[in-house]
Design an enzyme around this catalytic site. Structure first.
Site, mmCIF file in Angstrom:
data_model
loop_
_atom_site.group_PDB
_atom_site.id
_atom_site.type_symbol
_atom_site.label_atom_id
_atom_site.label_comp_id
_atom_site.label_asym_id
_atom_site.label_seq_id
_atom_site.Cartn_x
_atom_site.Cartn_y
_atom_site.Cartn_z
ATOM 1 N N ASP A 202 37.288 54.709 42.326
ATOM 2 C CA ASP A 202 36.664 54.264 43.566
ATOM 3 C C ASP A 202 37.012 55.269 44.651
ATOM 4 O O ASP A 202 37.600 56.320 44.374
ATOM 5 C CB ASP A 202 37.120 52.852 43.945
ATOM 6 C CG ASP A 202 36.027 52.053 44.647
ATOM 7 O OD1 ASP A 202 35.560 52.505 45.710
ATOM 8 O OD2 ASP A 202 35.656 50.976 44.151
ATOM 9 N N HIS A 269 30.919 54.945 45.889
ATOM 10 C CA HIS A 269 32.352 54.726 45.634
ATOM 11 C C HIS A 269 32.931 55.941 44.901
ATOM 12 O O HIS A 269 33.735 55.801 43.978
ATOM 13 C CB HIS A 269 32.580 53.444 44.842
ATOM 14 C CG HIS A 269 32.343 52.196 45.642
ATOM 15 N ND1 HIS A 269 33.146 51.834 46.711
ATOM 16 C CD2 HIS A 269 31.398 51.231 45.541
ATOM 17 C CE1 HIS A 269 32.696 50.697 47.228
ATOM 18 N NE2 HIS A 269 31.638 50.311 46.545
ATOM 19 N N GLU A 332 26.906 49.193 46.440
ATOM 20 C CA GLU A 332 27.288 49.617 47.784
ATOM 21 C C GLU A 332 27.176 51.129 47.993
ATOM 22 O O GLU A 332 28.019 51.750 48.640
ATOM 23 C CB GLU A 332 28.725 49.152 48.088
ATOM 24 C CG GLU A 332 28.863 47.636 48.129
ATOM 25 C CD GLU A 332 30.276 47.192 48.447
ATOM 26 O OE1 GLU A 332 30.429 46.122 49.065
ATOM 27 O OE2 GLU A 332 31.235 47.900 48.053
ATOM 28 N N PHE A 425 38.352 36.456 43.404
ATOM 29 C CA PHE A 425 39.708 35.939 43.554
ATOM 30 C C PHE A 425 40.502 36.656 44.644
ATOM 31 O O PHE A 425 41.677 36.359 44.850
ATOM 32 C CB PHE A 425 40.447 36.007 42.220
ATOM 33 C CG PHE A 425 40.073 34.915 41.246
ATOM 34 C CD1 PHE A 425 39.093 33.988 41.557
ATOM 35 C CD2 PHE A 425 40.698 34.824 40.011
ATOM 36 C CE1 PHE A 425 38.747 32.977 40.662
ATOM 37 C CE2 PHE A 425 40.367 33.829 39.109
ATOM 38 C CZ PHE A 425 39.390 32.903 39.430
ATOM 39 N N THR A 475 41.764 44.255 44.822
ATOM 40 C CA THR A 475 43.177 44.296 45.213
ATOM 41 C C THR A 475 43.444 44.986 46.548
ATOM 42 O O THR A 475 44.568 45.427 46.794
ATOM 43 C CB THR A 475 44.005 44.989 44.114
ATOM 44 O OG1 THR A 475 43.537 46.335 43.947
ATOM 45 C CG2 THR A 475 43.918 44.233 42.800
#
Length: 768
Positions: A202, A269, A332, A425, A475
Site C-alpha cells: 500500500d 495505493h 480508491e 473491524f 490497521t
C-alpha cells in the site's frame, strides 16, 4: 427406547432482571459456529488421560489433525491424550478417519458421533476431518476446568454454508510478526474460517520480499514517522516478510486448512512501490513512503515497462502463494496523475479509451489475463467493475456496501460480501470512554451477527455467485497486536457463525448463551478479547443530580446479556456483589462500580467505574462529546500513529474541530478547564480535502472558542493555543465564564490552521 432430540442452537432462555437475557443451562453444547445438525442421545462418555486418539487411516493430514487436537487439548484443558495409529486397541477411544463413505458432504463436511462406547469423527476430505476435530475440541472444553471431561452422547452432521469464510489483515499500515500472524491463523482455524486475505502492499509500506526488485523492501518497507524522535516515537517504522517467512506462514495456514490470498494493490495505493522505483510511477519523481492514512495520489504508470515490473512481481507472488485467487486491490485510485500526464493521455487515445475509469478497467483486465495464463483467478475490490475488460472468472469483493456484490452477481461474477461498515473491524465495538482506538460509529457484536449475507434482491441463480463473507481488519489505528485482537474478538465468533451455520439456525439469544464458554477458551489461550458488548454503562441524569444532590443510576450493557452486579464502596464487583435489577437512587457523593457476569459466575467484562460528585457531574471526557452538526465523521486516535499503547485515546473529526458539551446546569459555574492535546494531521483526504472546515483565528496559532447554546451562539471564552513547535503535546486551557443560570449547552471550536496539527479534547471540566 432411546429418545433423540434434534436441536438447531436455540438455547432455552429466560428473561432476567432489567430486561436482560439470562441463559439457563443451554441444552446445546457451547459450539461456535453452530453445527448444521446436532442430535442429543441418552448416555455419556468420559474422556480422560487414558483415552487414545486413534488415527484410523494413513493420510499425513490425519496425523496432523490428530497431533493438532492432542496439542490444543493439552494446552487448554491440561488433558494429554496418547496418539495411536491403525485400528483402535480399545473400544473407548477417539477415532479420526478419512472415509469416502462418511455420511456428509464431499467438501469440508464431517460426521461426529459420541456413544457410551467412544467417539468417532469421519469425513470425506482432509478439511472436513479437521473441522470435526475442531468441534470435538470445543466439546472437550465446556468449562474452565482441567482434566477429564464427561460428554453427552450425540451425533453431528455438519458442513459450511459458504465456501469463502474470510478474514483480511492489513500488515501495511502496521506490521505484525510471524508469530502474531500464526496466532491469528490459529484462532481462525478454531472458528472454521478458511481464507486469510493478507494485505501486503500500500502507500504506507511494501511488506513482501521480491528478490528481483530489492528496493521494494530496502526503501518501500520503511517510513519516517510523524514527529520522529519526539515522545518516544521511532524515527523509522516498518518491516517486511522474507520469502522464507511467507512460506512458513502459508504452510502454517495450510496445515489448518486456511488458504492465504495475497493482495498486491494496483493501480492505486502504489506510493511505497513508486518510492522504491520512481520510473514505474506516473511522474517519474520519487515520493516518500507515505505516513498519511487515507487516499494518496500515486498510481502506477500504464506503459509496457511498468506492466513488465508488475508481472515479474506477480511471478514471485504466485511462486509463494498456491492460492487460486490473487487479490489486486483496484480500490480508491484517484485519477489526478493520469489526467495530468501527457503520456497517459496519449496511451488512452491510442487504445480508444475515453475515460480514466475505463483505463483502470483496461489495466485490471490486462492483469487478469496474465493471471489467467498462469492458472490463477483475479479478485479485487468492487471498483474493478469499472470498465469493460474484467475477465469472466474474476471475483468481486464488495466493500462499498453491497451494491458492488449485487451488480457483479447480476453480471455473472462470483462475489464475496465484505462491506463497510458492517464487516470493517477497524470500527470500534463500543462507545464507552475506555474503548480502544478506531473508526466510529460502533459496529457491535450484534450488528456483525445480524449481517444479511445474501442480498435479498438476488434471485436463486444469482445468489449462487455469493461465495461467502469476509471481515476486514484495517490497521491504521492498530499499532500493536493487542489492538488487532481487541478489534477481532469476539466479533470473529459472530462472523464464523454467519459464514458457517445454516441461516435458519442463526439465533442471537442462543449465540449469547454459548459465548461465555468461548470467552473461557480465549482466557486459556491468553487472547486479548474486547469486552465492549458486556461492559456496563453507568448512566444518570446529570442536571437532576446537580440540582438535588441525589442521583438515579441505571446500569446496562450493550448486548443486554448477563447479570449486572455492583458496589458502592469502591471495591471491585464479584459474583457475590449486589445484583442490579432496578435503577438505584443514591445520595451524592458516591462511587459506583459495576460488571456483568455469566450464569456460571464468570466475569463477562472488567468492572467500570463512575464517580458521582459535583466535579464528576460537571466534567466529561472528550470522547463523550458529540460532533457539531454538519459532519458525522469521527475517529478515536492515539497520541501518535505508531504508539503501541492502548490508552489514552482521543475522539477527533479530521474535517471539523468542533464538539458539543451537552446542556448542563450552569448555576454557580464560573470557569472552564479543558485538558487539550495536539496530534499529527497525517490524513490524505484527496478530493475530500475541500470538506475540511477552516475558521478565522485571532492569534498566531488559533484558539479554542467557547460558544453558548450552539456554534452560532455568543462567545463565552476564547483560549489561545500554544506554539505547536514548543511545549508538550498535552496542555491545559482555562478561562473564566460569565455568570449564567439554568441549563446551557456549550460549543467548543478549535480555530487552528488546517495545514497544521490536529487538536483534540481529553476532558472538559466546568468549575465553580
Amino acid at each position: 427406547m432411546t429418545r433423540r432430540l434434534i436441536l438447531f442452537g436455540c438455547a432455552i432462555l429466560a428473561l432476567g432482571g432489567a430486561g436482560f437475557v439470562r441463559a439457563a443451562a443451554p441444552p446445546v453444547p457451547a459450539l461456535l459456529p453452530l453445527p448444521a445438525q446436532l442430535h442429543v442421545d441418552a448416555g455419556r462418555f468420559t474422556v480422560d488421560a487414558r483415552t487414545p486418539i486413534v488415527l484410523a487411516d494413513d493420510a499425513a493430514s490425519t496425523r496432523r489433525t490428530g497431533a493438532w487436537l492432542a496439542g490444543l487439548l493439552a494446552h487448554t484443558r491440561g488433558l494429554p491424550l496418547p496418539l495411536q495409529r491403525g485400528a483402535a486397541t480399545t473400544a473407548r477411544a477417539i477415532v479420526l478417519q478419512r472415509d469416502p463413505a462418511a455420511p456428509v458432504a464431499d467438501r469440508e463436511g464431517y460426521a461426529l458421533d459420541i456413544t457410551p462406547q467412544g467417539i468417532r469423527v469421519s469425513a470425506r476430505d482432509d478439511a472436513g476431518l479437521f473441522y470435526g476435530a475442531v468441534t470435538l475440541w470445543q466439546l472437550l472444553t465446556p468449562d474452565a476446568q482441567q482434566g477429564a471431561v464427561e460428554l453427552p452422547a450425540l451425533s453431528i452432521r455438519d458442513q459450511p454454508r459458504f465456501a469463502w469464510r474470510g478474514l483480511m489483515l492489513d500488515s501495511v499500515r502496521h506490521f505484525q510478526s510471524v508469530a502474531e500472524i500464526e496466532r491469528l491463523l490459529e484462532q481462525m482455524a478454531q472458528h472454521k474460517l478458511n481464507t486469510f486475505h493478507w494485505h501486503l502492499t500500500d502507500d504506507q509500506g511494501w511488506r513482501i520480499q521480491i528478490k528481483r526488485y530489492p528496493e521494494l523492501t530496502r526503501i518501500g518497507a520503511w517510513r519516517t514517522s510523524p514527529d520522529a524522535g519526539h515522545d518516544g516515537q521511532p524515527s523509522r517504522y516498518g518491516g517486511y516478510y522474507t520469502q522464507a517467512q511467507i512460506r512458513r506462514i502459508v504452510a502454517y495456514a495450510a496445515a489448518r486448512h486456511i488458504t492465504v490470498v495475497p493482495e498486491i494493490d494496483m493501480p492505486g495505493h502504489a506510493q511505497a512501490a513508486v518510492a522504491a522505483y520512481p520510473r514505474f510511477g506516473v511522474t517519474g519523481a520519487r515520493p516518500p513512503v507515505s505516513v498519511d492514512w487515507g487516499i494518496n495520489p500515486y498510481l502506477y504508470n500504464v506503459d509496457d515497462a511498468t506492466f513488465t515490473f508488475i508481472e515479474n512481481v506477480l511471478d514471485e507472488v504466485m511462486a509463494l502463494f498456491p492460492s487460486t485467487y490473487i487479490h489486486v486491490g483496484g480500490d480508491e485510485a484517484i485519477k489526478d496523475q493520469w489526467q495530468a500526464a501527457p503520456a497517459v493521455q496519449a496511451k488512452m487515445r491510442a487504445l480508444g479509451i475515453a475515460s480514466e475509469d475505463a483505463l483502470q478497467g483496461w489495466f485490471i483486465g490486462r492483469i487478469g489475463q496474465y493471471l489467467d495464463k498462469h492458472g490463477r483467478k483475479l479478485v479485487g475490490w468492487d471498483e474493478i467493475l469499472d470498465g469493460d475488460n474484467l475477465p469472466a472468472d474474476a471475483t468481486v469483493m464488495s466493500w462499498r456496501g453491497t451494491d458492488g456484490a449485487i451488480k457483479a452477481a447480476m453480471m455473472g461474477h462470483d462475489v464475496v460480501l465484505s462491506p463497510a461498515p458492517q464487516l470493517y473491524f477497524d470500527h470500534v465495538q463500543g462507545d464507552l470512554a475506555d474503548e480502544y482506538a478506531g473508526r466510529l460509529g460502533v459496529e457491535s457484536l450484534q450488528s456483525v451477527y445480524a449481517f444479511p449475507t445474501v442480498p435479498a434482491v438476488l434471485g436463486a441463480a444469482q445468489a449462487k455467485h455469493v461465495l461467502g463473507v469476509q471481515a476486514n481488519v484495517w490497521t491504521e489505528h492498530m499499532p500493536a497486536f493487542a489492538h488487532v485482537e481487541h478489534a477481532v474478538f469476539p466479533r470473529l465468533d459472530a462472523l464464523s457463525e454467519v459464514a458457517w451455520s445454516p441461516a435458519t439456525a442463526l439465533n442471537w439469544p442462543g449465540f449469547l448463551a454459548r459465548l461465555p464458554v468461548q470467552l473461557g477458551r480465549y482466557r486459556a489461550q491468553h487472547v486479548n478479547v474486547a469486552d465492549s458488548a458486556f461492559a456496563v454503562e453507568i448512566v444518570t441524569e446529570r442536571n437532576v443530580a446537580l440540582a438535588t444532590g441525589r442521583a438515579t443510576v441505571a446500569l446496562a450493557n450493550q448486548a443486554g446479556f448477563g447479570v449486572i452486579r455492583y458496589t458502592l464502596d469502591g471495591s471491585a464487583p464479584t459474583a457475590d456483589s449486589p445484583r442490579y435489577d432496578a435503577p438505584l437512587v443514591l445520595q451524592l457523593p458516591v462511587t459506583v462500580r459495576a460488571a456483568s457476569f455469566a450464569a456460571d459466575g464468570s466475569a463477562l467484562a472488567a468492572p467500570r467505574e463512575r464517580v458521582l460528585d459535583r466535579a464528576g457531574l460537571l466534567g466529561l471526557p472528550g470522547g463523550l462529546l458529540a460532533n457539531c452538526p454538519g459532519s458525522d465523521f469521527r475517529l478515536r486516535l492515539q497520541p501518535m500513529p505508531d504508539a503501541p499503547s492502548t490508552q489514552p485515546v482521543y475522539a477527533v473529526n479530521v474535517f471539523d474541530g468542533c464538539q458539543l458539551f451537552p446542556a448542563t446546569r450552569m448555576d454557580e459555574v464560573a470557569a472552564i478547564r479543558v485538558d487539550a492535546v495536539r496530534l499529527p494531521r497525517n490524513f490524505a483526504l484527496a478530493h475530500e480535502a475541500k470538506l475540511v472546515v477552516s475558521r478565522p483565528r485571532a492569534t498566531p496559532f488559533g484558539e479554542l472558542v467557547v460558544h453558548a447554546d450552539s456554534c452560532a451562539g455568543v462567545v463565552l471564552a476564547s483560549m489561545p493555543l500554544p506554539d505547536p513547535a514548543r511545549g508538550a503535546r498535552r496542555f491545559t486551557l482555562q478561562a473564566e465564564l460569565p455568570a449564567q443560570q439554568g441549563e446551557r449547552a456549550l460549543c467548543l471550536i478549535y480555530t487552528a490552521p488546517t495545514d497544521g496539527p490536529l487538536y483534540a479534547i481529553d476532558r472538559v471540566a466546568l468549575e465553580p
